[in-house]
Design a protein around this motif. Structure first.
Motif, mmCIF file in Angstrom:
data_model
loop_
_atom_site.group_PDB
_atom_site.id
_atom_site.type_symbol
_atom_site.label_atom_id
_atom_site.label_comp_id
_atom_site.label_asym_id
_atom_site.label_seq_id
_atom_site.Cartn_x
_atom_site.Cartn_y
_atom_site.Cartn_z
ATOM 1 N N TYR A 1 1.021 4.330 6.838
ATOM 2 C CA TYR A 1 0.031 3.299 7.089
ATOM 3 C C TYR A 1 0.536 1.974 6.518
ATOM 4 N N THR A 2 0.215 0.869 7.183
ATOM 5 C CA THR A 2 0.519 -0.451 6.665
ATOM 6 C C THR A 2 -0.757 -1.275 6.700
ATOM 7 N N GLY A 3 -1.124 -1.820 5.543
ATOM 8 C CA GLY A 3 -2.324 -2.636 5.444
ATOM 9 C C GLY A 3 -2.092 -4.043 5.965
ATOM 10 N N GLU A 4 -3.169 -4.753 6.222
ATOM 11 C CA GLU A 4 -3.082 -6.133 6.700
ATOM 12 C C GLU A 4 -2.332 -7.022 5.715
ATOM 13 N N ASP A 5 -2.361 -6.670 4.433
ATOM 14 C CA ASP A 5 -1.691 -7.469 3.406
ATOM 15 C C ASP A 5 -0.218 -7.109 3.239
ATOM 16 N N ARG B 1 2.168 -0.839 2.056
ATOM 17 C CA ARG B 1 2.462 0.336 2.881
ATOM 18 C C ARG B 1 2.100 1.593 2.095
#
Length: 116
Positions: A43-47, A50
């Protein structure tokens, strides 16, 4: 069963060499774990943070992965070049429970999605 959480933030030095190594490590982990590797999710967050979540069945093959020479080279490159920050958590699972409804249950032989 074990849950491995690998949180990371890439540095500005993570380029094509990083992504090629990441792909190779995904192959390598499956080679070592065989059927012991239950699941891997990324998963990679908007910020930009990872998270890799790995479900692993066997302590022996997990140790083999941890001490694998190819993996250790990648770890060193990660520390030296590719990650501005990372955190690794390894936890032993005490209990799990799950529930599925709808199309997944229907595929499992339960056409109405209801447990029998």
């Amino acid at each position: 069963m074990f849950v491995i959480l690998f949180k990371s933030r890439l540095s500005e030095h993570a380029g094509a060499d990083y992504y090629a190594t990441e792909d190779r490590m995904r192959e390598r982990v499956r080679e070592i774990a065989g059927t012991d590797l239950v699941e891997v999710k990324h998963y990679t967050g908007e910020d930009g943070d990872r998270l890799a979540v790995v479900m692993w069945e066997n302590a022996g093959t997990l140790e083999e992965w941890r001490t694998d020479p190819e993996h250790q080279v990648a770890q060193k490159l990660g520390r030296d070049r590719w990650y501005s920050a990372y955190e690794l958590t390894v936890a032993e699972v005490v209990r799990t429970s799950s529930h599925e409804t709808g199309p997944v249950a229907a595929e499992a032989g339960e056409p109405d999605g209801k447990p029998r």
